[in-house]
Design an enzyme around this catalytic site. Structure first.
Site, PDB file in Angstrom:
ATOM      1  N   ALA A  66      33.231  71.036   6.728  1.00 57.75           N
ATOM      2  CA  ALA A  66      32.323  71.930   7.418  1.00 57.75           C
ATOM      3  C   ALA A  66      31.471  71.293   8.697  1.00 57.75           C
ATOM      4  O   ALA A  66      31.081  71.154   8.857  1.00 57.75           O
ATOM      5  CB  ALA A  66      30.899  71.992   5.993  1.00 57.75           C
ATOM      6  N   LEU A  67      33.221  72.018   9.561  1.00 58.48           N
ATOM      7  CA  LEU A  67      32.707  70.323  11.094  1.00 58.48           C
ATOM      8  C   LEU A  67      31.664  71.010  11.578  1.00 58.48           C
ATOM      9  O   LEU A  67      31.719  72.651  11.842  1.00 58.48           O
ATOM     10  CB  LEU A  67      34.271  70.078  11.197  1.00 58.48           C
ATOM     11  CG  LEU A  67      35.169  69.840  10.389  1.00 58.48           C
ATOM     12  CD1 LEU A  67      36.518  69.612  11.215  1.00 58.48           C
ATOM     13  CD2 LEU A  67      34.782  68.202   9.857  1.00 58.48           C
ATOM     14  N   HIS A 107      31.045  66.332  14.429  1.00 64.15           N
ATOM     15  CA  HIS A 107      32.010  65.686  13.523  1.00 64.15           C
ATOM     16  C   HIS A 107      33.137  65.326  15.251  1.00 64.15           C
ATOM     17  O   HIS A 107      34.680  64.398  15.574  1.00 64.15           O
ATOM     18  CB  HIS A 107      32.730  66.808  12.815  1.00 64.15           C
ATOM     19  CG  HIS A 107      31.892  66.367  11.597  1.00 64.15           C
ATOM     20  ND1 HIS A 107      31.811  67.700  11.126  1.00 64.15           N
ATOM     21  CD2 HIS A 107      31.814  65.641  10.362  1.00 64.15           C
ATOM     22  CE1 HIS A 107      31.166  67.717   9.817  1.00 64.15           C
ATOM     23  NE2 HIS A 107      31.503  66.360   9.814  1.00 64.15           N
ATOM     24  N   GLN A 119      30.557  60.620  -4.613  1.00 64.12           N
ATOM     25  CA  GLN A 119      29.541  60.354  -3.891  1.00 64.12           C
ATOM     26  C   GLN A 119      28.408  61.359  -3.817  1.00 64.12           C
ATOM     27  O   GLN A 119      26.516  60.910  -3.726  1.00 64.12           O
ATOM     28  CB  GLN A 119      29.911  60.270  -2.437  1.00 64.12           C
ATOM     29  CG  GLN A 119      29.835  60.890  -1.737  1.00 64.12           C
ATOM     30  CD  GLN A 119      30.700  61.012   0.350  1.00 64.12           C
ATOM     31  OE1 GLN A 119      31.641  60.650   0.319  1.00 64.12           O
ATOM     32  NE2 GLN A 119      29.495  61.374   0.974  1.00 64.12           N
ATOM     33  N   GLY A 179      30.228  58.608  11.856  1.00 73.80           N
ATOM     34  CA  GLY A 179      27.782  58.379  13.743  1.00 73.80           C
ATOM     35  C   GLY A 179      26.913  57.861  12.710  1.00 73.80           C
ATOM     36  O   GLY A 179      27.011  57.272  11.564  1.00 73.80           O
ATOM     37  N   GLN A 211      24.798  54.132   5.743  1.00 78.05           N
ATOM     38  CA  GLN A 211      27.086  54.686   5.851  1.00 78.05           C
ATOM     39  C   GLN A 211      27.484  53.636   6.372  1.00 78.05           C
ATOM     40  O   GLN A 211      28.320  53.062   6.230  1.00 78.05           O
ATOM     41  CB  GLN A 211      27.097  56.089   5.432  1.00 78.05           C
ATOM     42  CG  GLN A 211      28.562  55.808   5.637  1.00 78.05           C
ATOM     43  CD  GLN A 211      29.233  57.484   5.222  1.00 78.05           C
ATOM     44  OE1 GLN A 211      28.628  58.263   4.416  1.00 78.05           O
ATOM     45  NE2 GLN A 211      29.154  58.521   6.386  1.00 78.05           N
ATOM     46  N   SER A 213      24.390  68.869  10.808  1.00 81.63           N
ATOM     47  CA  SER A 213      24.377  68.462   9.363  1.00 81.63           C
ATOM     48  C   SER A 213      25.114  69.528   9.043  1.00 81.63           C
ATOM     49  O   SER A 213      24.661  71.046   9.063  1.00 81.63           O
ATOM     50  CB  SER A 213      23.961  67.554   8.779  1.00 81.63           C
ATOM     51  OG  SER A 213      24.044  68.025   7.433  1.00 81.63           O
ATOM     52  N   SER A 214      26.328  69.090   7.726  1.00 85.43           N
ATOM     53  CA  SER A 214      26.783  70.278   7.103  1.00 85.43           C
ATOM     54  C   SER A 214      26.031  70.991   6.045  1.00 85.43           C
ATOM     55  O   SER A 214      25.819  72.190   6.232  1.00 85.43           O
ATOM     56  CB  SER A 214      27.927  69.845   6.243  1.00 85.43           C
ATOM     57  OG  SER A 214      28.837  68.903   6.870  1.00 85.43           O
TER      58      SER A 214
HETATM   59  P1  AMP Z   1      30.328  64.045   6.833  1.00 87.46           P
HETATM   60  O1  AMP Z   1      31.180  65.373   7.061  1.00 87.46           O
HETATM   61  O2  AMP Z   1      28.994  65.089   6.912  1.00 87.46           O
HETATM   62  O3  AMP Z   1      30.345  62.943   5.054  1.00 87.46           O
HETATM   63  O4  AMP Z   1      30.007  63.492   7.600  1.00 87.46           O
HETATM   64  C1  AMP Z   1      31.182  62.866   8.980  1.00 87.46           C
HETATM   65  C2  AMP Z   1      31.423  62.044   9.514  1.00 87.46           C
HETATM   66  O5  AMP Z   1      30.638  62.665  10.607  1.00 87.46           O
HETATM   67  C3  AMP Z   1      30.226  60.639   9.229  1.00 87.46           C
HETATM   68  O6  AMP Z   1      30.215  59.044   9.681  1.00 87.46           O
HETATM   69  C4  AMP Z   1      29.168  60.994  10.086  1.00 87.46           C
HETATM   70  O7  AMP Z   1      28.150  60.973   9.879  1.00 87.46           O
HETATM   71  C5  AMP Z   1      29.767  62.093  10.553  1.00 87.46           C
HETATM   72  N1  AMP Z   1      28.393  62.810  11.625  1.00 87.46           N
HETATM   73  C6  AMP Z   1      28.282  63.833  10.160  1.00 87.46           C
HETATM   74  N2  AMP Z   1      26.927  64.284  12.094  1.00 87.46           N
HETATM   75  C7  AMP Z   1      26.871  63.371  12.168  1.00 87.46           C
HETATM   76  C8  AMP Z   1      25.064  63.946  14.039  1.00 87.46           C
HETATM   77  N3  AMP Z   1      24.897  64.966  13.949  1.00 87.46           N
HETATM   78  N4  AMP Z   1      25.814  63.564  15.553  1.00 87.46           N
HETATM   79  C9  AMP Z   1      27.163  62.668  14.891  1.00 87.46           C
HETATM   80  N5  AMP Z   1      28.129  62.212  13.775  1.00 87.46           N
HETATM   81  C10 AMP Z   1      27.762  62.999  12.763  1.00 87.46           C
END
Ligand code: AMP
Length: 284
Positions: free
Chosen positions: A33-34, A38, A62, A152, A158, A190-191
């Site tokens: 859900a990029l 991401h 998780q 991120g 995390q 955020s996704s």
């Molecule tokens: P996720 O797919 O939500 O698990 O995120 C994958 C990676 O993308 C993780 O390292 C998150 O911290 C990073 N990430 C998610 N949202 C953001 C954002 N708004 N800005 C920067 N990095 C992000």
């Protein structure tokens, strides 16, 4: 077309071959859900390495509830298009299935020593979450064996967990953090934002606006009063949101600190109906 690997053995031998040719690998683990947050990680990985490996895997261990796991957005084809839109032929994708990542099932996941980082904030409110994170990141790291891995600041706790396990397991991987990317109204990308109702999305700017207000008033007002006011500002008189926690802690220990020299950071978790949003900002 970007190359997509589904099996651990395939991505492992692909990466081994590239490394034996002297190529460096940057790894970006995601749950798909990029969004542009991401992509920022992927672009940073591309700038700093010969190759970026992006994993897309919704990690069941998780999640704290079956409902949350089930409703987590999945859109692999769209994700692929977004990565292709970066116009780089230096990206490869690792998209394993649950059986591939957990061949022995998911019952005995993670007994990592997380040094108490998992007992505060997100860890306190999401039991087992960080064991699940540590488990999958360790598995993914051993599938790719990258030189650098990108995470991120949006998920700051995390990041601390990953740094901790990388150090304690002596993994030869540089952990690189990337600042939070936000929507125009300040909401952290955020996704999960896609799951917000129209009303919650329209008002979700309250979270970052309030955090910024706390930052601006931090030197002149008592912390307890600031936090109380912040909870009220986010929840609103309409109680549209429910604050799960707002905490100000030392960003190295993730614990409160009385030392005025500590690098303090503000963390918040907020429920918008059934959607849980988190955010954090530095107070220095
Ligand atoms: P996720 O797919 O939500 O698990 O995120 C994958 C990676 O993308 C993780 O390292 C998150 O911290 C990073 N990430 C998610 N949202 C953001 C954002 N708004 N800005 C920067 N990095 C992000």
């Amino acid at each position: 077309m970007l190359e997509v690997f589904q099996r651990k053995s395939e991505i492992f031998s692909y990466c081994s071959r590239r490394k034996s040719l002297g190529k460096t690998i940057g790894f970006v683990p995601t749950m798909g859900a990029l969004h542009t947050g991401h992509l920022q990680l992927v672009n940073t990985a591309l700038e700093q390495n010969d190759l970026a490996v992006v994993s897309i895997f919704v990690n069941p261990t998780q999640f704290n509830s079956a409902g949350d796991l089930l409703s987590y957005p999945r859109q692999f084809d769209q994700d692929l298009k977004m990565l292709e839109s970066l116009g780089s032929d230096k990206i490869v994708i690792f998209n394993p299935d649950v059986q591939g990542m957990y061949p022995d099932g998911m019952n005995n996941t993670g007994t990592y020593d997380l040094n108490g980082i998992d007992s505060v904030m997100e860890g306190a409110h999401r039991p087992g979450h960080f064991q699940g994170v540590a488990t999958i990141v360790h598995k993914l790291f051993s599938s790719v064996e990258p030189h650098k891995a990108y995470f991120g600041e949006k998920d700051f706790q995390q990041l601390a967990i990953i740094r901790h396990i990388t150090k304690t397991l002596n993994l030869p991987i540089d952990i690189i953090s990337v600042p939070t990317i936000r929507e125009d109204d300040g909401l952290a990308k955020s996704s999960r934002n896609a799951l917000l109702s129209e009303e919650h999305r329209a008002e979700a700017h309250r979270i970052y606006a309030t955090m910024t207000k706390v930052k601006n008033k931090f030197d002149v007002q008592k912390i307890d009063d600031l936090i109380e006011e912040a909870i009220h500002d986010i929840q609103g008189s309409d109680n549209l949101f429910k604050v799960e926690y707002i905490e100000i802690v030392d960003e190295n220990t993730l614990r409160p600190s009385a030392n005025p020299q500590s690098p303090l950071r503000l963390f918040a978790a907020v429920w918008a109906n059934k959607v849980r949003l988190i955010d954090n900002i530095s107070l220095i």
